[in-house]
Design a protein around this motif. Structure first.
Motif, PDB file in Angstrom:
ATOM      1  N   ALA A  22       5.630  -3.653   6.075  1.00 19.53           N
ATOM      2  CA  ALA A  22       4.542  -2.990   6.807  1.00 19.53           C
ATOM      3  C   ALA A  22       3.541  -2.328   5.868  1.00 19.53           C
ATOM      4  N   SER A  23       4.047  -1.762   4.740  1.00 13.29           N
ATOM      5  CA  SER A  23       3.109  -1.056   3.857  1.00 13.29           C
ATOM      6  C   SER A  23       2.131  -2.031   3.216  1.00 13.29           C
ATOM      7  N   LEU A  71       7.761   3.029  11.220  1.00 13.40           N
ATOM      8  CA  LEU A  71       7.102   4.266  11.668  1.00 13.40           C
ATOM      9  C   LEU A  71       6.355   4.935  10.522  1.00 13.40           C
ATOM     10  N   TYR A  72       5.226   5.555  10.850  1.00  6.50           N
ATOM     11  CA  TYR A  72       4.476   6.352   9.873  1.00  6.50           C
ATOM     12  C   TYR A  72       4.065   7.678  10.523  1.00  6.50           C
TER      13      TYR A  72
HETATM   14  C1  LIG Z   1       9.644   9.057  10.998  1.00 10.75           C
HETATM   15  C2  LIG Z   1       9.159   8.295   9.781  1.00 10.75           C
HETATM   16  C3  LIG Z   1       7.943   8.616   9.225  1.00 10.75           C
HETATM   17  C4  LIG Z   1       7.506   7.931   8.094  1.00 10.75           C
HETATM   18  N1  LIG Z   1       6.302   8.260   7.569  1.00 10.75           N
HETATM   19  C5  LIG Z   1       5.849   7.625   6.480  1.00 10.75           C
HETATM   20  C6  LIG Z   1       4.579   7.960   5.921  1.00 10.75           C
HETATM   21  O1  LIG Z   1       3.877   8.855   6.402  1.00 10.75           O
HETATM   22  N2  LIG Z   1       4.165   7.251   4.845  1.00 10.75           N
HETATM   23  C7  LIG Z   1       4.939   6.282   4.274  1.00 10.75           C
HETATM   24  O2  LIG Z   1       4.490   5.673   3.292  1.00 10.75           O
HETATM   25  N3  LIG Z   1       6.131   5.950   4.775  1.00 10.75           N
HETATM   26  C8  LIG Z   1       6.593   6.578   5.867  1.00 10.75           C
HETATM   27  N4  LIG Z   1       7.801   6.219   6.411  1.00 10.75           N
HETATM   28  C9  LIG Z   1       8.528   5.085   5.805  1.00 10.75           C
HETATM   29  C10 LIG Z   1       8.047   3.788   6.476  1.00 10.75           C
HETATM   30  O3  LIG Z   1       8.492   3.731   7.816  1.00 10.75           O
HETATM   31  C11 LIG Z   1       8.600   2.536   5.802  1.00 10.75           C
HETATM   32  O4  LIG Z   1       9.993   2.666   5.670  1.00 10.75           O
HETATM   33  C12 LIG Z   1       8.003   2.274   4.432  1.00 10.75           C
HETATM   34  O5  LIG Z   1       6.595   2.138   4.509  1.00 10.75           O
HETATM   35  C13 LIG Z   1       8.571   0.968   3.863  1.00 10.75           C
HETATM   36  O6  LIG Z   1       8.352  -0.034   4.802  1.00 10.75           O
HETATM   37  P1  LIG Z   1       7.913  -1.516   4.387  1.00 10.75           P
HETATM   38  O7  LIG Z   1       7.988  -2.323   5.638  1.00 10.75           O
HETATM   39  O8  LIG Z   1       6.649  -1.517   3.636  1.00 10.75           O
HETATM   40  O9  LIG Z   1       9.042  -1.932   3.379  1.00 10.75           O
HETATM   41  P2  LIG Z   1      10.369  -2.733   3.717  1.00 10.75           P
HETATM   42  O10 LIG Z   1      10.061  -4.149   3.930  1.00 10.75           O
HETATM   43  O11 LIG Z   1      11.092  -2.004   4.787  1.00 10.75           O
HETATM   44  O12 LIG Z   1      11.087  -2.589   2.346  1.00 10.75           O
HETATM   45  C14 LIG Z   1      11.640  -1.347   1.985  1.00 10.75           C
HETATM   46  C15 LIG Z   1      12.964  -1.629   1.356  1.00 10.75           C
HETATM   47  O13 LIG Z   1      12.717  -2.254   0.114  1.00 10.75           O
HETATM   48  C16 LIG Z   1      13.704  -1.886  -0.795  1.00 10.75           C
HETATM   49  N5  LIG Z   1      13.065  -1.301  -1.962  1.00 10.75           N
HETATM   50  C17 LIG Z   1      11.985  -0.492  -1.996  1.00 10.75           C
HETATM   51  N6  LIG Z   1      11.670  -0.194  -3.246  1.00 10.75           N
HETATM   52  C18 LIG Z   1      12.564  -0.831  -4.022  1.00 10.75           C
HETATM   53  C19 LIG Z   1      12.774  -0.922  -5.417  1.00 10.75           C
HETATM   54  N7  LIG Z   1      11.972  -0.282  -6.267  1.00 10.75           N
HETATM   55  N8  LIG Z   1      13.805  -1.668  -5.869  1.00 10.75           N
HETATM   56  C20 LIG Z   1      14.618  -2.331  -5.019  1.00 10.75           C
HETATM   57  N9  LIG Z   1      14.484  -2.278  -3.689  1.00 10.75           N
HETATM   58  C21 LIG Z   1      13.469  -1.544  -3.210  1.00 10.75           C
HETATM   59  C22 LIG Z   1      14.599  -0.907  -0.134  1.00 10.75           C
HETATM   60  O14 LIG Z   1      15.710  -1.583   0.357  1.00 10.75           O
HETATM   61  C23 LIG Z   1      13.765  -0.397   1.001  1.00 10.75           C
HETATM   62  O15 LIG Z   1      14.526   0.060   2.075  1.00 10.75           O
HETATM   63  C24 LIG Z   1       8.277   6.902   7.528  1.00 10.75           C
HETATM   64  C25 LIG Z   1       9.498   6.581   8.108  1.00 10.75           C
HETATM   65  C26 LIG Z   1       9.940   7.273   9.209  1.00 10.75           C
HETATM   66  C27 LIG Z   1      11.253   6.908   9.807  1.00 10.75           C
END
Ligand SMILES: Cc1cc2nc3c(=O)[nH]c(=O)nc-3n(C[C@H](O)[C@H](O)[C@H](O)COP(=O)(O)OP(=O)(O)OC[C@H]3O[C@@H](n4cnc5c(N)ncnc54)[C@H](O)[C@@H]3O)c2cc1C
Ligand SMILES: NC(=O)c1ccc[n+]([C@@H]2O[C@H](COP(=O)([O-])OP(=O)(O)OC[C@H]3O[C@@H](n4cnc5c(N)ncnc54)[C@H](OP(=O)(O)O)[C@@H]3O)[C@@H](O)[C@H]2O)c1
Length: 535
Positions: A357-358, A323-324
């Motif tokens: 996702a990011s 979610l974002y």
């Molecule tokens: C309601 C809501 C709104 C949100 N709004 C935003 C928004 O506006 N903008 C935004 O950027 N995000 C937002 N988020 C967060 C977003 O949903 C994701 O969680 C975020 O982008 C990370 O997702 P990903 O799939 O890129 O990373 P993932 O594949 O999910 O990886 C993230 C995981 O990597 C690990 N990790 C991260 N950094 C490190 C590190 N340095 N060392 C070791 N482990 C690490 C952690 O376990 C972390 O949980 C929001 C979340 C919610 C629930």
């Protein structure tokens, strides 16, 4: 318990003045605030916990003392000991009410215990710890007769709507067109944050400010191919009627390695390796590296162990959406939607890890591509109904996203209410997201106040809550005028610290004891005048 000396009650409004007792007390507090110059008082741990406790859920005694996203799971489970199963299941969840599972924590636990939800792995912020605990608790449910799932609870309000209109739930996403991305940080920044634009005209979705956008991302192809090589398989092997490569790209999560993968590995190996895999499958950490084991690292750790591709895929978790917060307003730009996304990249050992996702949004889609998406309705995060109500928005980092949307919306609808934004980030020179836009809003008068806090510009960390304290007197005046307060961004530390600052400001400038200030802030929450969108 109050550990501080309460500030003296100042009687400024005479008892003969034509006010009720409640009005007199409020006005005394208000004027005392204007006259006060005492330093802010820190909160005791108990007071902090009292403020942070969210609204009580339904169930046993209606209390949910574990509903604090900063508590570790062991403490949460302790607080829920002896409670009905549903309450213990709720305590196992991450307490963020973030909506990623399609529910809030209370409703998700209720859906599981009423058997309207079979999936135990939906809590993204809770990760493996939550999934493991839910699995263990679910065994109790399985032993209970199907006709009496939970003695105390009403049927769940909102089960995931499989038949809902497309794009309105994670169970029924719709395609939207990716338009563009632009980097919000300037040279010298340690961050990589993207402004992302989508076109919704093809799918016809709309949204209101405060809502979030769900994205179904896919895994990086290069990463998938490395996993296929470690399996010693061919990427064209057919699994679930598709190629192994297709399934690994778009159907399963490749991080972190689930317990079931270690169980599978234990079945196809022997001796010490088998014992190690079994221990990891039980949630133990024999080599102190369990937290770093994504699927590829697990295969590398047990190199040479080559499960069959079908069994391998079966052992992985399904890919979850992310979610974002939406950072645009449909009223201002109908059919368009923007996000503000911080890119997750980090290194473990010699390997670069990618947030799913990011980095998908940052580099794996091209303008014109379609992405599976849905709008997640906000529950309790919205502009005030009365457009004249002043708003105070506190959103460091990507926490600015929904506040940009609020401001654009108030501009588009001509809402006359005053707007105050607290934004902070690492460095003013390179991390001032939407700086030109915000300055223009300030010049035009839309943004009544813009308060900034740069954490790495000086020798000492300086955060939004430090800026709030500096302008506490004015902040209290806005509160006394009926302003609504919004907090968005980091759930683990920032939200808690900002709430504490708010309590201190109420105590100091509202001439209240710390306990009274805690109750005041709790009341703001209950009345919907303090809302949070934290993650
Ligand atoms: C309601 C809501 C709104 C949100 N709004 C935003 C928004 O506006 N903008 C935004 O950027 N995000 C937002 N988020 C967060 C977003 O949903 C994701 O969680 C975020 O982008 C990370 O997702 P990903 O799939 O890129 O990373 P993932 O594949 O999910 O990886 C993230 C995981 O990597 C690990 N990790 C991260 N950094 C490190 C590190 N340095 N060392 C070791 N482990 C690490 C952690 O376990 C972390 O949980 C929001 C979340 C919610 C629930
Ligand atoms: N699940 C994930 O992997 C994921 C991905 C992206 C974001 N997030 C969450 O979202 C949050 C937002 O990320 P972001 O990149 O927008 O910004 P961020 O990392 O939260 O940083 C924004 C600003 O807040 C400051 N800050 C740090 N601790 C604070 C505190 N206790 N109180 C107030 N301000 C504080 C930071 O300062 P300093 O850094 O200088 O201390 C920085 O200036 C992250 O912290 C994280 O919790 C999670």
């Amino acid at each position: 318990m109050n550990q501080m000396t309460p500030p003296p009650k100042i009687e400024i409004i005479p008892s003969s003045a034509p006010f009720s007792e409640a009005q007199r007390s409020w006005l005394n507090g208000f004027f005392a605030g204007l006259l006060s110059s005492d330093a802010p008082a820190p909160l005791s741990a108990e007071q902090g916990a009292a403020v942070l406790q969210g609204p009580a859920g339904e169930g046993d005694d209606g209390e949910a003392p574990w509903h604090d996203q900063t508590l570790p799971i062991s403490d949460r489970m302790k607080l829920a000991e002896g409670r009905p199963l549903q309450r213990r299941m709720m305590a196992a969840m991450a307490q963020q009410d973030c909506g990623q599972c399609g529910y809030n924590c209370n409703d998700y636990s209720q859906a599981i215990t009423t058997r309207t939800e079979a999936r135990l792995n939906l809590c993204v912020p809770g990760g493996k710890e939550t999934a493991r605990m839910l699995k263990a608790l679910h065994e109790e449910l399985e032993k209970a007769p199907a006709s009496s799932p939970s003695p105390t609870l009403a049927p769940v309000a909102a089960a995931p709507a499989v038949t809902a209109e497309p794009g309105r739930s994670r169970d029924n996403p719709t395609p939207a067109t990716f338009v563009s991305r632009s980097l919000l940080n300037k040279a010298g920044s340690e961050k990589e944050t993207w402004h992302i634009d989508f076109d919704l005209s093809g799918c016809g979705l709309d949204y209101v400010v405060g809502d979030s956008f769900g994205i179904f991302a896919s895994n990086d192809v290069g990463h998938v191919d490395q996993i296929i090589a470690l399996l010693g398989a061919s990427h064209t092997t057919v699994v679930r009627g598709k190629t192994l490569r297709e399934v690994l790209i778009s159907e399963v999560s490749l991080a972190p390695a689930p317990d079931s993968l270690f169980e599978l590995i234990s079945f196809v190996t022997g001796g010490a390796l088998r014992e190690k895999a079994r221990a990891l499958g039980r949630g133990e950490d024999p080599d102190g590296d369990a937290a770093t084991l994504d699927v590829m690292a697990a295969l590398q750790k047990f190199s040479g162990v080559r499960p069959h591709p079908e069994a391998f895929v079966e052992a992985l978790e399904p890919l979850q959406p992310r979610l974002y917060s939406i950072s645009s307003s449909h009223n201002a730009t109908p059919g368009k939607l923007s996000l503000t996304v911080d890119c997750v990249r980090y290194v473990v050992g010699k390997r670069r890890r990618l947030g799913l996702a990011s980095t998908f949004l940052a580099e794996r889609i091209n303008p014109g591509d379609e992405v599976k998406v849905y709008v997640q309705k906000a529950h309790g995060f919205a502009l005030p109904q009365d457009p004249r109500t002043p708003i105070i928005m506190i959103g460091p980092g990507t926490g600015i996203a929904p506040f940009r949307a609020f401001l654009l919306d108030r501009k588009a609808t001509g809402a006359p209410g005053k707007n105050w934004l607290f934004f902070g980030h690492q460095r003013s020179g390179c991390d001032f997201f939407y700086g030109d836009e915000l300055n223009a809003m300030k010049t035009s008068g839309l943004l009544t106040r813009l308060s900034l806090a740069w954490s790495r510009d000086g020798q000492k960390k300086f955060y939004v809550q430090d800026r709030m304290r500096e302008v506490g007197r004015e902040l209290w005046t806005w509160l006394a005028e009926g302003a609504s307060v919004y907090i968005c961004g980091d759930a683990k530390r920032m939200a808690k610290d900002v709430e504490r600052a708010l309590v201190d400001i109420v105590a100091q400038f509202g001439a209240r004891t710390t306990d009274e200030a805690v109750a005041f802030v709790g009341e703001l929450k209950k009345k919907g005048r303090l809302q949070q969108d934290v993650y």
